[in-house]
Design a protein around this motif. Structure first.
Motif, PDB file in Angstrom:
ATOM      1  N   LYS A  11       0.829  -1.215   0.000  1.00  0.00           N
ATOM      2  CA  LYS A  11       0.000   0.000   0.000  1.00  0.00           C
ATOM      3  C   LYS A  11       0.858   1.258   0.000  1.00  0.00           C
ATOM      4  CE  LYS A  11      -3.908   2.306   2.211  1.00  0.00           C
ATOM      5  NZ  LYS A  11      -3.306   3.646   2.066  1.00  0.00           N
ATOM      6  N   THR A  12       1.913   1.261   0.813  1.00  0.00           N
ATOM      7  CA  THR A  12       2.802   2.425   0.858  1.00  0.00           C
ATOM      8  C   THR A  12       3.406   2.699  -0.517  1.00  0.00           C
ATOM      9  OG1 THR A  12       3.352   2.020   3.173  1.00  0.00           O
ATOM     10  CG2 THR A  12       4.889   3.367   1.910  1.00  0.00           C
ATOM     11  N   LEU A  13       3.854   1.634  -1.175  1.00  0.00           N
ATOM     12  CA  LEU A  13       4.454   1.792  -2.497  1.00  0.00           C
ATOM     13  C   LEU A  13       3.431   2.283  -3.510  1.00  0.00           C
ATOM     14  CD1 LEU A  13       6.741   1.439  -4.546  1.00  0.00           C
ATOM     15  CD2 LEU A  13       6.078  -0.964  -4.763  1.00  0.00           C
ATOM     16  N   MET A  14       2.250   1.675  -3.537  1.00  0.00           N
ATOM     17  CA  MET A  14       1.239   2.061  -4.520  1.00  0.00           C
ATOM     18  C   MET A  14       0.773   3.500  -4.313  1.00  0.00           C
ATOM     19  SD  MET A  14       0.735  -0.167  -6.820  1.00  0.00           S
ATOM     20  CE  MET A  14       1.968  -1.455  -6.964  1.00  0.00           C
ATOM     21  N   ASP A  15       0.585   3.900  -3.065  1.00  0.00           N
ATOM     22  CA  ASP A  15       0.191   5.292  -2.790  1.00  0.00           C
ATOM     23  C   ASP A  15       1.266   6.249  -3.299  1.00  0.00           C
ATOM     24  OD1 ASP A  15      -2.121   4.442  -1.578  1.00  0.00           O
ATOM     25  OD2 ASP A  15      -1.380   4.701   0.479  1.00  0.00           O
ATOM     26  N   PHE A  16       2.529   5.859  -3.166  1.00  0.00           N
ATOM     27  CA  PHE A  16       3.646   6.707  -3.572  1.00  0.00           C
ATOM     28  C   PHE A  16       3.733   6.825  -5.091  1.00  0.00           C
ATOM     29  CE2 PHE A  16       8.307   6.975  -4.531  1.00  0.00           C
ATOM     30  CZ  PHE A  16       8.502   8.279  -4.097  1.00  0.00           C
ATOM     31  N   VAL A  17       3.744   5.706  -5.802  1.00  0.00           N
ATOM     32  CA  VAL A  17       3.965   5.746  -7.246  1.00  0.00           C
ATOM     33  C   VAL A  17       2.731   6.213  -8.009  1.00  0.00           C
ATOM     34  CG1 VAL A  17       5.835   4.072  -7.240  1.00  0.00           C
ATOM     35  CG2 VAL A  17       3.473   3.274  -7.483  1.00  0.00           C
ATOM     36  N   ARG A  18       1.544   6.056  -7.427  1.00  0.00           N
ATOM     37  CA  ARG A  18       0.335   6.495  -8.130  1.00  0.00           C
ATOM     38  C   ARG A  18       0.138   8.010  -8.089  1.00  0.00           C
ATOM     39  NH1 ARG A  18      -3.611   4.072 -10.551  1.00  0.00           N
ATOM     40  NH2 ARG A  18      -3.557   1.819 -10.818  1.00  0.00           N
ATOM     41  N   LYS A  19       0.987   8.723  -7.367  1.00  0.00           N
ATOM     42  CA  LYS A  19       0.918  10.188  -7.397  1.00  0.00           C
ATOM     43  C   LYS A  19       1.251  10.702  -8.793  1.00  0.00           C
ATOM     44  CE  LYS A  19       3.582  10.679  -3.719  1.00  0.00           C
ATOM     45  NZ  LYS A  19       4.354  11.339  -2.627  1.00  0.00           N
ATOM     46  N   GLU A  20       2.084   9.974  -9.512  1.00  0.00           N
ATOM     47  CA  GLU A  20       2.378  10.251 -10.917  1.00  0.00           C
ATOM     48  C   GLU A  20       2.290   8.920 -11.661  1.00  0.00           C
ATOM     49  OE1 GLU A  20       5.135  13.839 -11.806  1.00  0.00           O
ATOM     50  OE2 GLU A  20       6.210  12.630 -10.313  1.00  0.00           O
ATOM     51  N   GLU A  22       1.287   7.728 -14.536  1.00  0.00           N
ATOM     52  CA  GLU A  22       1.769   7.481 -15.897  1.00  0.00           C
ATOM     53  C   GLU A  22       3.277   7.219 -15.912  1.00  0.00           C
ATOM     54  OE1 GLU A  22      -2.142   9.279 -16.250  1.00  0.00           O
ATOM     55  OE2 GLU A  22      -0.328  10.031 -15.255  1.00  0.00           O
ATOM     56  N   TRP A  23       4.013   8.005 -15.137  1.00  0.00           N
ATOM     57  CA  TRP A  23       5.463   7.834 -15.094  1.00  0.00           C
ATOM     58  C   TRP A  23       5.857   6.502 -14.453  1.00  0.00           C
ATOM     59  CZ3 TRP A  23       8.494  10.813 -17.889  1.00  0.00           C
ATOM     60  CH2 TRP A  23       8.054  12.099 -18.226  1.00  0.00           C
ATOM     61  N   ASN A  24       4.965   5.936 -13.684  1.00  0.00           N
ATOM     62  CA  ASN A  24       5.283   4.725 -12.922  1.00  0.00           C
ATOM     63  C   ASN A  24       4.495   3.508 -13.384  1.00  0.00           C
ATOM     64  OD1 ASN A  24       7.207   5.868 -11.031  1.00  0.00           O
ATOM     65  ND2 ASN A  24       5.470   7.032 -10.245  1.00  0.00           N
ATOM     66  N   ILE A  25       4.009   3.540 -14.609  1.00  0.00           N
ATOM     67  CA  ILE A  25       3.184   2.442 -15.093  1.00  0.00           C
ATOM     68  C   ILE A  25       3.927   1.107 -15.063  1.00  0.00           C
ATOM     69  CG2 ILE A  25       3.764   2.970 -17.503  1.00  0.00           C
ATOM     70  CD1 ILE A  25       0.950   1.984 -18.247  1.00  0.00           C
ATOM     71  N   PHE A  26       5.218   1.107 -15.362  1.00  0.00           N
ATOM     72  CA  PHE A  26       5.974  -0.151 -15.341  1.00  0.00           C
ATOM     73  C   PHE A  26       6.135  -0.667 -13.909  1.00  0.00           C
ATOM     74  CE2 PHE A  26       7.805   1.365 -19.503  1.00  0.00           C
ATOM     75  CZ  PHE A  26       7.184   0.386 -20.271  1.00  0.00           C
ATOM     76  N   LYS A  55      10.461   8.037  -0.254  1.00  0.00           N
ATOM     77  CA  LYS A  55      10.883   9.182  -1.052  1.00  0.00           C
ATOM     78  C   LYS A  55      11.524   8.796  -2.381  1.00  0.00           C
ATOM     79  CE  LYS A  55      14.525  11.478   0.375  1.00  0.00           C
ATOM     80  NZ  LYS A  55      15.467  12.251   1.224  1.00  0.00           N
ATOM     81  N   ALA A  56      11.901   7.525  -2.560  1.00  0.00           N
ATOM     82  CA  ALA A  56      12.504   7.090  -3.821  1.00  0.00           C
ATOM     83  C   ALA A  56      12.359   5.579  -3.945  1.00  0.00           C
ATOM     84  CB  ALA A  56      13.975   7.481  -3.893  1.00  0.00           C
ATOM     85  N   VAL A  57      12.215   5.117  -5.199  1.00  0.00           N
ATOM     86  CA  VAL A  57      12.011   3.694  -5.471  1.00  0.00           C
ATOM     87  C   VAL A  57      12.877   3.264  -6.645  1.00  0.00           C
ATOM     88  CG1 VAL A  57      10.371   1.958  -6.310  1.00  0.00           C
ATOM     89  CG2 VAL A  57       9.651   3.627  -4.600  1.00  0.00           C
ATOM     90  N   LEU A  58      13.508   2.102  -6.502  1.00  0.00           N
ATOM     91  CA  LEU A  58      14.263   1.469  -7.586  1.00  0.00           C
ATOM     92  C   LEU A  58      13.680   0.083  -7.810  1.00  0.00           C
ATOM     93  CD1 LEU A  58      16.795   1.421  -9.513  1.00  0.00           C
ATOM     94  CD2 LEU A  58      18.008   0.329  -7.601  1.00  0.00           C
ATOM     95  N   LEU A  59      13.278  -0.206  -9.033  1.00  0.00           N
ATOM     96  CA  LEU A  59      12.711  -1.512  -9.368  1.00  0.00           C
ATOM     97  C   LEU A  59      13.554  -2.200 -10.427  1.00  0.00           C
ATOM     98  CD1 LEU A  59       9.161  -2.761  -9.775  1.00  0.00           C
ATOM     99  CD2 LEU A  59      10.581  -2.841 -11.829  1.00  0.00           C
TER     100      LEU A  59
END
Length: 272
Positions: A11-20, A22-26, A55-59
């Protein structure tokens, strides 16, 4: 603090990346498809020491890396160490968060692409096809995949013939993505060959990425790629999905703009 993320962080990750989103679709699509425990996906997150917020994510997905941050500062040295341990060859993301890595990594090459978006606000008239054009474009999806494996082989051959595609998807990668519902492929067949195609990737409930838009050299200037794109876009817009794509070809960019795509930024890919 940087640590590997797990199911408890979903949930924490999804809330974070869904703020933008389109940029995080992958990132979103890979986590929804494979989770945190798959051998093909790993995710690291940096948390703010004071607030505890992400504050930052690497996948990592297979041999590719994607980075995202909504901050103007992160632990670049620690992320570089992780990047080096993965031995991945591709590192990409939104331009303003990728550029600081240029001096910190041994970069072999850099590629910038327009990042474009299409959503339900598009003028639907721009996506219209004649009945003849509509019927000319065929679709492979998870429901008809098994009966179209021969066509999938022809599509892989088409991708391999396009010199701009430096790392085209393999038959097995395409088959798996279509089977999982992550991808569907639109194509035109002529003279016993698949001569033009466009497909989705990272497809989820409300978004999809458009990839592999191409036409065999001998069949260009017939509007085939535009026909594939219009049917693809029309189908997904009707399903309530927004679409994104990368583009560094001015001629192709003009086609996408005529369909209704708008540039929202620049995507940068670094070869390591």
């Amino acid at each position: 603090m940087i640590r590997k993320l797990s199911n408890a962080d979903f949930k924490t990750l999804m809330d974070f990346v869904r703020k933008e989103k389109e940029w995080n679709i992958f990132i979103i699509g890979d986590i929804l498809s494979f989770g945190f425990d798959s051998p093909v996906v790993e995710v690291w997150g940096e948390f703010d020491i004071i607030s505890g917020n992400l504050k930052a994510v690497l996948l990592r997905y297979r041999r590719d890396l994607i980075f995202y941050s909504d901050s103007d500062s992160w632990d670049i040295d620690s992320f570089c160490n992780i990047i080096l341990t993965t031995r991945c060859k591709v590192f990409s993301g939104k331009k303003d968060v990728i550029m600081p890595f240029l001096k910190a990594l041994n970069v072999l090459n850099k590629r910038e692409q327009l990042f474009m978006k299409l959503d339900s606000s598009v003028d639907k008239n721009k996506l219209e096809l004649s009945q003849e054009e509509f019927e000319k474009v065929r679709v492979i999806n998870k429901d008809n995949l098994e009966e179209n494996l021969d066509k999938l082989e022809l599509i892989v051959y088409l991708y391999q013939s396009i010199e701009e595609f430096l790392n085209p998807s393999t038959f097995e990668q395409l088959r798996q993505d279509v089977l999982m519902g992550r991808s569907r492929i639109y194509y035109i067949e002529e003279d016993g060959m698949v001569v033009s195609s466009a497909r989705t990737s990272a497809e989820i409930a409300d978004m999809a990425m458009v990839l592999s838009v191409c036409t065999m050299h001998e069949y260009r200037s017939r509007g085939y790629a535009t026909m594939c794109m219009k049917r693809l876009c029309s189908d997904l817009i009707k399903e309530g999905k927004s679409l994104c794509l990368f583009c560094d070809n001015p001629k192709a960019a003009n086609i996408y703009r005529k369909i209704g795509f708008q540039q929202i930024g620049t995507w940068v890919t670094l070869g390591l």
